[in-house]
Scaffold this active site. Structure first.
Site, PDB file in Angstrom:
ATOM      1  N   ASP A   1       0.853  -1.190   0.000  1.00  0.00           N
ATOM      2  CA  ASP A   1       0.000   0.000   0.000  1.00  0.00           C
ATOM      3  C   ASP A   1       0.895   1.249   0.000  1.00  0.00           C
ATOM      4  OD1 ASP A   1      -2.941   1.009   0.439  1.00  0.00           O
ATOM      5  OD2 ASP A   1      -1.809   1.987   2.051  1.00  0.00           O
TER       6      ASP A   1
ATOM      7  N   TYR B   1      -1.456  11.260   2.088  1.00  0.00           N
ATOM      8  CA  TYR B   1      -2.269  11.607   0.923  1.00  0.00           C
ATOM      9  C   TYR B   1      -2.216  13.114   0.656  1.00  0.00           C
ATOM     10  CZ  TYR B   1      -4.258   6.945   1.505  1.00  0.00           C
ATOM     11  OH  TYR B   1      -4.424   5.587   1.620  1.00  0.00           O
TER      12      TYR B   1
ATOM     13  N   HIS C   1      -7.069  -6.427  -0.994  1.00  0.00           N
ATOM     14  CA  HIS C   1      -5.992  -5.453  -0.849  1.00  0.00           C
ATOM     15  C   HIS C   1      -4.992  -5.811   0.244  1.00  0.00           C
ATOM     16  CE1 HIS C   1      -4.010  -1.593  -1.150  1.00  0.00           C
ATOM     17  NE2 HIS C   1      -4.212  -1.366   0.137  1.00  0.00           N
TER      18      HIS C   1
END
Length: 312
Positions: A107, A225, A288
């Site tokens: 990730d 982010y 994921h």
């Protein structure tokens, strides 16, 4: 939380107090976690690699878990240069005798691992990266603007941009419930549906994650982010650069990151940008969080790849 016999340690690196877990002796394998994870997401891999002759090292990245000393009110503190700097100094400090280490990322940890290989390929013997393929820098497209144009204002990366907004929404829902939703395949953390944990995540596991996020909040993780566009600006010098370390890439076929990049991964695009890409492994019926969903298979994939380099 299930009891794991890991050593919990702290080291001052790059201006922060970094918490890391380690087990075993031998060549270092540096595990880099993603969001909303911690060192704990590697719990199944740490023991396995230690039992097979490696020194497994899994830090909490800046802004996460028990790593402290980073002001979270400024997303620039979470740029790729700073985060890679933490990891390089961590390795230099705890394993000064090892010029190169093995790296395993997932990730956001995979994105950081790609940056680490671009910035300091001399430090990486080989890389096993998971879920997030290499993404070459596009000099004409800022990441957040691109996500917004293609996927709209409700896309999670866009939603995460405004400081405090998502944190306030998460606070209303509650830390444990938010984490449960984030781990559910296609989970929607902002709706009222009940949390039914997947079979690979126990109540004790989610309680451990929640205990740490209750303490730190989510801002540290969300700031990665919020630094996306800054990373794009800072890495202009690496436009067109290739990843020149040996790589194995593993992804689940149910992972949305795979479904958005199938052509690039399977038809030569990534091999062009990562010329030493030795193998792509697509795990069937896996989502994921593959290293937690299918730890036995993932452990074998990591070990089999690293064994080819361990005598060099």
């Amino acid at each position: 939380m299930e009891e794991y016999s890991f050593d919990h340690k702290f080291v001052q690196v790059n201006g922060i107090n970094m918490h890391y877990v380690e087990k075993g002796k031998g060549p270092v394998v540096l595990f880099i976690h993603g969001f909303p994870e911690l060192w704990y997401s590697w719990r199944h891999q740490i023991s396995f690699m230690a039992e097979h002759g490696y020194r497994a090292v899994a830090p909490d990245l800046r802004g996460y878990g028990d790593t402290t000393g980073v002001p979270t009110d400024d997303p620039s503190n979470f740029s790729c240069l700073r985060v890679v700097g933490d990891l390089v100094e961590l390795v230099n400090t705890i394993a000064p005798e090892q010029d190169e280490v093995f790296v395993v990322g997932h990730d956001w940890g995979a994105m950081i691992a790609w940056y680490l290989c671009l910035f300091r390929p001399d430090k990486v013997k080989a890389l096993v990266n998971m879920s997030v393929p290499f993404s070459p820098r596009n000099p004409n497209a800022k990441p957040v603007e691109t996500f917004k144009a293609i996927l709209g204002d409700d896309f999670y990366v866009v939603r995460f941009q405004e400081p405090g907004k998502v944190e306030a929404e998460y606070a209303k829902i509650g830390t444990k419930k938010v984490l449960g939703k984030l781990y559910i395949p296609n989970g929607k953390p902002f709706d009222d549906s009940p949390v039914i944990l997947p079979c690979w995540l126990s109540e004790k596991d989610i309680d451990y994650y929640a205990s740490k996020y209750e303490k730190t909040g989510f801002t540290g993780g969300l700031n990665y982010y919020r630094a996306l566009d800054l990373n794009w600006e800072l890495t202009a010098a690496w436009t067109g650069a290739k990843v020149k370390v040996p790589v194995k890439f593993i992804v689940g076929d149910l992972d949305s990151t795979y479904n958005g990049a199938k052509d690039y991964i399977n038809n030569g695009g990534m091999k062009k940008d990562v010329p030493l890409l030795e193998k792509v492994v697509i795990l069937e019926n896996v989502g994921h969080f593959l290293q937690q969903e299918k730890p036995i298979e993932v452990n074998k994939q990591i070990h089999n790849f690293l064994m080819g380099f361990s005598s060099t």
